[in-house]
Design a protein around this motif. Structure first.
Motif, PDB file in Angstrom:
ATOM      1  N   TRP A 178      23.873  11.357  30.517  1.00 23.56           N
ATOM      2  CA  TRP A 178      23.431  12.378  29.563  1.00 23.56           C
ATOM      3  C   TRP A 178      22.034  12.158  28.988  1.00 23.56           C
ATOM      4  N   TRP A 179      21.438  10.991  29.206  1.00 26.35           N
ATOM      5  CA  TRP A 179      20.056  10.821  28.735  1.00 26.35           C
ATOM      6  C   TRP A 179      19.298   9.860  29.640  1.00 26.35           C
ATOM      7  N   PRO A 180      17.964  10.093  29.812  1.00 29.49           N
ATOM      8  CA  PRO A 180      17.171   9.254  30.709  1.00 29.49           C
ATOM      9  C   PRO A 180      16.868   7.903  30.081  1.00 29.49           C
ATOM     10  N   CYS A 181      17.137   6.834  30.830  1.00 29.60           N
ATOM     11  CA  CYS A 181      16.962   5.488  30.306  1.00 29.60           C
ATOM     12  C   CYS A 181      16.944   4.512  31.470  1.00 29.60           C
ATOM     13  N   LYS A 182      16.637   3.282  31.182  1.00 32.50           N
ATOM     14  CA  LYS A 182      16.813   2.200  32.147  1.00 32.50           C
ATOM     15  C   LYS A 182      18.274   1.780  32.033  1.00 32.50           C
ATOM     16  N   ASP A 183      19.080   2.318  32.918  1.00 39.21           N
ATOM     17  CA  ASP A 183      20.534   2.240  32.762  1.00 39.21           C
ATOM     18  C   ASP A 183      21.080   0.977  33.437  1.00 39.21           C
ATOM     19  N   HIS A 184      20.751  -0.144  32.850  1.00 40.75           N
ATOM     20  CA  HIS A 184      21.215  -1.435  33.364  1.00 40.75           C
ATOM     21  C   HIS A 184      21.509  -2.332  32.164  1.00 40.75           C
ATOM     22  N   PRO A 185      22.648  -3.055  32.176  1.00 46.54           N
ATOM     23  CA  PRO A 185      23.022  -3.842  31.000  1.00 46.54           C
ATOM     24  C   PRO A 185      22.067  -4.983  30.682  1.00 46.54           C
ATOM     25  N   GLY A 186      21.220  -5.360  31.650  1.00 45.40           N
ATOM     26  CA  GLY A 186      20.330  -6.490  31.424  1.00 45.40           C
ATOM     27  C   GLY A 186      19.121  -6.185  30.573  1.00 45.40           C
ATOM     28  N   ASP A 187      18.890  -4.918  30.228  1.00 46.43           N
ATOM     29  CA  ASP A 187      17.709  -4.567  29.430  1.00 46.43           C
ATOM     30  C   ASP A 187      18.109  -3.639  28.294  1.00 46.43           C
ATOM     31  N   GLU A 188      18.035  -4.147  27.074  1.00 43.07           N
ATOM     32  CA  GLU A 188      18.335  -3.360  25.885  1.00 43.07           C
ATOM     33  C   GLU A 188      17.053  -3.171  25.080  1.00 43.07           C
ATOM     34  N   PRO A 189      16.850  -1.995  24.483  1.00 49.34           N
ATOM     35  CA  PRO A 189      15.694  -1.828  23.601  1.00 49.34           C
ATOM     36  C   PRO A 189      15.855  -2.687  22.352  1.00 49.34           C
ATOM     37  N   GLU A 190      14.736  -3.054  21.764  1.00 48.00           N
ATOM     38  CA  GLU A 190      14.798  -3.837  20.524  1.00 48.00           C
ATOM     39  C   GLU A 190      15.279  -2.988  19.354  1.00 48.00           C
ATOM     40  N   SER A 191      15.027  -1.685  19.426  1.00 52.60           N
ATOM     41  CA  SER A 191      15.453  -0.748  18.380  1.00 52.60           C
ATOM     42  C   SER A 191      15.471   0.641  18.992  1.00 52.60           C
ATOM     43  N   MET A 192      15.941   1.616  18.207  1.00 55.74           N
ATOM     44  CA  MET A 192      16.078   2.950  18.775  1.00 55.74           C
ATOM     45  C   MET A 192      16.126   4.005  17.673  1.00 55.74           C
ATOM     46  N   ASP A 193      15.491   5.134  17.922  1.00 57.13           N
ATOM     47  CA  ASP A 193      15.647   6.328  17.091  1.00 57.13           C
ATOM     48  C   ASP A 193      16.440   7.355  17.881  1.00 57.13           C
ATOM     49  N   ILE A 194      17.400   7.995  17.197  1.00 58.31           N
ATOM     50  CA  ILE A 194      18.276   8.977  17.828  1.00 58.31           C
ATOM     51  C   ILE A 194      18.273  10.229  16.953  1.00 58.31           C
ATOM     52  N   ARG A 195      17.819  11.332  17.520  1.00 57.46           N
ATOM     53  CA  ARG A 195      17.733  12.592  16.771  1.00 57.46           C
ATOM     54  C   ARG A 195      18.626  13.616  17.476  1.00 57.46           C
ATOM     55  N   ILE A 196      19.649  14.049  16.790  1.00 57.05           N
ATOM     56  CA  ILE A 196      20.627  14.972  17.372  1.00 57.05           C
ATOM     57  C   ILE A 196      20.608  16.273  16.578  1.00 57.05           C
ATOM     58  N   GLU A 197      20.360  17.370  17.281  1.00 48.15           N
ATOM     59  CA  GLU A 197      20.372  18.685  16.650  1.00 48.15           C
ATOM     60  C   GLU A 197      21.730  19.333  16.907  1.00 48.15           C
ATOM     61  N   ALA A 198      22.448  19.555  15.820  1.00 46.67           N
ATOM     62  CA  ALA A 198      23.803  20.105  15.890  1.00 46.67           C
ATOM     63  C   ALA A 198      23.823  21.535  15.361  1.00 46.67           C
ATOM     64  N   PRO A 199      24.804  22.342  15.793  1.00 49.96           N
ATOM     65  CA  PRO A 199      24.906  23.721  15.283  1.00 49.96           C
ATOM     66  C   PRO A 199      25.184  23.756  13.778  1.00 49.96           C
ATOM     67  N   LYS A 200      24.947  24.894  13.183  1.00 50.63           N
ATOM     68  CA  LYS A 200      25.163  25.065  11.751  1.00 50.63           C
ATOM     69  C   LYS A 200      26.614  24.769  11.387  1.00 50.63           C
ATOM     70  N   GLY A 201      26.799  24.098  10.270  1.00 52.10           N
ATOM     71  CA  GLY A 201      28.132  23.794   9.770  1.00 52.10           C
ATOM     72  C   GLY A 201      28.758  22.548  10.354  1.00 52.10           C
ATOM     73  N   LEU A 202      28.046  21.860  11.257  1.00 45.63           N
ATOM     74  CA  LEU A 202      28.574  20.654  11.888  1.00 45.63           C
ATOM     75  C   LEU A 202      27.662  19.468  11.605  1.00 45.63           C
ATOM     76  N   MET A 203      28.250  18.270  11.568  1.00 48.10           N
ATOM     77  CA  MET A 203      27.510  17.035  11.345  1.00 48.10           C
ATOM     78  C   MET A 203      27.410  16.255  12.643  1.00 48.10           C
ATOM     79  N   ALA A 204      26.243  15.679  12.904  1.00 47.87           N
ATOM     80  CA  ALA A 204      26.046  14.823  14.069  1.00 47.87           C
ATOM     81  C   ALA A 204      25.973  13.372  13.614  1.00 47.87           C
TER      82      ALA A 204
END
Length: 549
Positions: A178-204
Motif C-alpha cells: 500500500w505504500w512505496p518503501c524499501k520493503d526489507h526488514p533489514g532497513d528501518e527509517p530512524e523516524s517517520m511522519d505519517i499523514r492520513i487524510e480521512a473522510p469527514k466524521g472519521l478519525m485516522a
C-alpha cells in the motif's frame, strides 16, 4: 503438575487460543511447502546493490483514503544516506498501484518496474555519505485483505452503526502492498511522519504521536510522528468513528508513559474496563524485559476488525474483549510483547521472524507466571505444546520472500526457550539473560547467529548447538531407550536417535518421590540403574521417546 486442572483447561485453551491461526496455517502449508522461489521473491527478499547502496533515514508518507471508491492517493518522500556509490536504487510498490511521478531535486526521474520492484535511475552517480531524497507520488486500489491479519491488505468494512471502518495489515505480505518503501526488514527509517487524510466524521489513527489534525475539503488530515526506528510492516492506518481516551502510567524507572486507547464508540464502556489489564501487563514486561522501548511515542491500543497485530506504538486489537481461561486477553499480551520482541529487537531477514514470534509467545508464559504462578504458566505452556507440528524447520531460507508455512516459530520456539530455562536451572541467571538481551539489542536489527552467540555467552554453557538443533531441524530430539527389570530395580539404556553426539542436551527423569535425575544422552548407548521405572519430564524439556525391546 495438577493433571485434573490441565485436562480442564486443555480443550478450551486450544480452541480459544489459536484455532483460527492453526486453521489458516495448516490450510496453506502444503502450498507454501511446495513453493519454488521466483524472481519476484528474490527481488523482495534479497539485498542487492540497488538496496545495499543506500540506507533509509526518514519516510514522510502522505495518504488520502477514500472508502467509497476503496481508493488511495498519496506520496512518500524518502530521505536516504548513500552507503556505496550508485546511480540506481530499488524501491518497492505492488504493481497494481500506479506511479504518477518520482521527483529528485525537483526534476522527474526515469524508472522502470520489475513486478513489485521499482528501479529508480539518477542523472548522476551519487557519492558515499551524501544525503538525498526522492518523492514518489502514486495512487490506485490497494489489495483487499482476504483473511487479515495473515492474508492481509486493506480491510474496507463497516462498524455496527454502518460507518466506514478501514484498517491495514501487511506482515509477511509487505508494506509495499500500500505504500512505496524499501520493503526489507533489514532497513528501518530512524523516524517517520505519517499523514492520513480521512473522510469527514472519521478519525485516522497511526503510529507515534498525533501532531495535528487539519480540516480539508475531503475531511481531515491527521499528522502522526514516529520518533524511533520502525519496521515498514508496522506502519498502520486505522480509520473509524473512534472514541479516544488517555491515561498516564508511572514506569518502574519512575518516568511517566502516555497510554492511549482508540475503540469504536459503541465499545467504549466495555473497553475502559477490559483494557485496565494493560498497565499491569506493561509493568510485568518492564520487570522482565526492561523499560518500554518507545517512551516518547507512548503506548496505544487501537481497535481493528481483525484479530491483532504488533503495530509499533499503535497495537492493533480485535479480540472482542474476551479473556481466556487463564483470566487475560492473550491478544493484548502477545501483540504488546512485540514492542520488545519484533519492534525494538527486529530481524534482518524474514527467515528469522522466529526472533519476533518465539519470544513474543514465550512472553505470554512469563506474564502468566508473574501474575498467577508457575503452575498456571506450565498449564499454559502445555496447551501451546499441543500445537507443535514438527513439519518444517523454524528458520527458513535467507534472501527470499519467505513466510513460515506453519506455527512452529511460535510454539516450538517458545518451548525451545522453556527447555533452555530448564537446562540452565538457574532462574536468576535465566531472567537476567532475557533482560540483558532486550537491553543489548535495544532498537537493533539482528539475526539467528547473533542471538545464539549472545545466549551462549551470557548463560556460559554450550546452548548455541541446542538452539541451532531446534531451529534448523523439523523434528524434535528423540530419545530411544531400553528398560529391563533386574533384581527389584531397572536397568535403563538410552541414547539420542537424531541428535549429534557433540550436543550436550540433558533431560530429567522424574521419580514418584518427586525428585529428578538428570541424564546427558549422546548418540551412543549409556546405561543407568534406577530403583523404579522412569517417568520422563515432558513438562520442562521438549523431546520425545521411542522404547525399544
Amino acid at each position: 503438575m495438577n493433571h485434573t486442572l490441565y485436562l480442564q483447561f486443555r480443550n478450551l485453551f486450544n480452541f480459544q487460543r489459536y484455532a483460527w491461526l492453526i486453521v489458516f496455517l495448516v490450510s496453506s502449508n502444503m502450498l507454501l511447502s511446495q513453493k519454488t522461489f521466483t524472481h519476484a521473491d528474490s527481488l523482495r527478499g534479497s539485498l542487492r546493490p540497488a538496496r545495499t547502496s543506500y540506507d533509509v533515514w526518514h519516510y514522510d508518507l502522505k495518504v488520502k483514503v477514500d472508502p467509497e471508491k476503496t481508493y488511495i492517493t498519496g506520496s512518500n518522500t524518502i530521505q536516504f544516506l548513500v552507503k556505496e556509490k550508485t546511480s540506481q536504487i530499488q524501491v518497492d510498490l505492488f504493481q497494481n498501484l500506479a506511479i504518477d511521478q518520482i521527483l529528485f531535486e525537483n526534476k522527474a526521474l526515469k524508472y522502470h518496474r520489475d513486478g513489485n520492484a521499482i528501479f529508480i535511475d539518477f542523472p548522476r552517480v551519487l557519492s558515499v555519505k551524501q544525503k538525498h531524497q526522492v518523492q514518489i507520488s502514486y495512487q490506485g486500489q490497494p489489495r483487499k485483505a482476504v483473511r487479515p491479519p495473515w492474508d492481509g491488505g486493506f480491510s474496507w468494512t463497516k462498524d455496527p452503526s454502518g460507518k466506514p471502518w478501514i484498517t491495514v495489515s501487511c506482515e509477511g505480505l509487505g508494506a509495499s502492498v500500500w505504500w512505496p518503501c524499501k520493503d526489507h526488514p533489514g532497513d528501518e527509517p530512524e523516524s517517520m511522519d505519517i499523514r492520513i487524510e480521512a473522510p469527514k466524521g472519521l478519525m485516522a489513527v497511526s503510529n507515534g504521536n498525533l501532531i495535528s489534525s487539519t480540516p480539508t475539503t475531503f475531511g481531515t488530515e491527521y499528522h502522526w510522528k514516529v520518533q524511533y526506528p520502525i519496521n515498514t510492516y508496522n506502519v498502520s492506518i486505522n480509520i473509524a468513528d473512534y472514541a479516544h481516551w488517555s491515561e498516564k502510567m508511572v514506569q518502574l524507572n519512575g518516568k511517566p508513559l502516555d497510554l492511549d486507547f482508540y475503540v469504536l464508540k459503541n465499545n467504549e464502556e466495555v473497553a475502559k474496563k477490559h483494557f485496565q489489564q494493560s498497565q499491569e501487563m506493561l509493568r510485568i514486561f518492564e520487570k522482565y524485559f526492561g523499560p518500554y522501548p518507545f517512551p516518547k511515542d507512548g503506548y496505544a491500543l487501537v481497535e481493528t476488525d481483525y484479530w491483532g497485530m504488533e503495530h509499533q506504538s499503535a497495537v492493533a486489537y480485535g479480540n472482542h474483549y474476551k479473556n481466556n481461561a487463564f483470566g487475560f486477553d492473550f491478544i493484548i499480551v502477545h501483540e504488546s510483547a512485540h514492542e520488545w520482541f519484533g519492534n525494538s529487537i527486529s530481524c534482518t531477514d524474514h527467515a528469522d521472524l522466529w526472533i519476533h514470534e518465539a519470544l513474543g509467545t514465550y512472553a505470554e508464559a512469563i506474564y502468566l507466571e508473574e501474575k498467577s504462578g508457575k503452575e498456571a504458566a506450565q498449564l499454559y505452556l502445555n496447551g501451546q505444546k499441543n500445537n507443535i507440528r514438527n513439519r518444517f524447520p523454524i528458520i527458513g531460507p535467507y534472501g527470499v520472500n519467505y513466510q513460515s508455512p506453519d506455527s512452529d516459530m511460535y510454539f516450538k520456539g517458545t518451548w525451545m526457550f522453556h527447555t533452555l530455562r530448564s537446562i540452565v536451572a538457574d532462574d536468576k541467571l535465566w531472567f537476567s539473560t532475557i533482560k540483558d538481551f532486550c537491553l543489548s539489542f535495544y532498537h537493533k536489527n539482528t539475526n539467528a547467529e547473533e542471538v545464539l552467540n549472545f545466549f551462549e555467552k551470557k548463560l556460559k554453557r554450550n546452548v548455541k548447538a541446542i538452539m541451532s538443533f531446534y531451529l534448523n531441524h523439523a523434528e524434535i530430539p528423540t530419545l530411544v531407550y531400553q528398560l529391563r527389570e533386574v533384581n527389584g530395580g531397572y536397568n535403563l539404556r538410552y541414547k539420542w536417535k537424531n541428535v549429534p553426539g557433540d550436543i550436550d542436551l540433558p533431560i530429567e527423569i522424574k521419580h514418584d518421590q518427586g525428585l529428578g535425575e538428570r541424564i546427558h544422552p549422546t548418540d551412543t548407548w549409556q546405561q543407568i540403574r534406577l530403583t523404579e521405572a522412569p517417568q520422563w519430564d515432558f513438562e520442562h524439556f521438549l523431546f520425545q521417546v521411542e522404547k525399544q525391546n
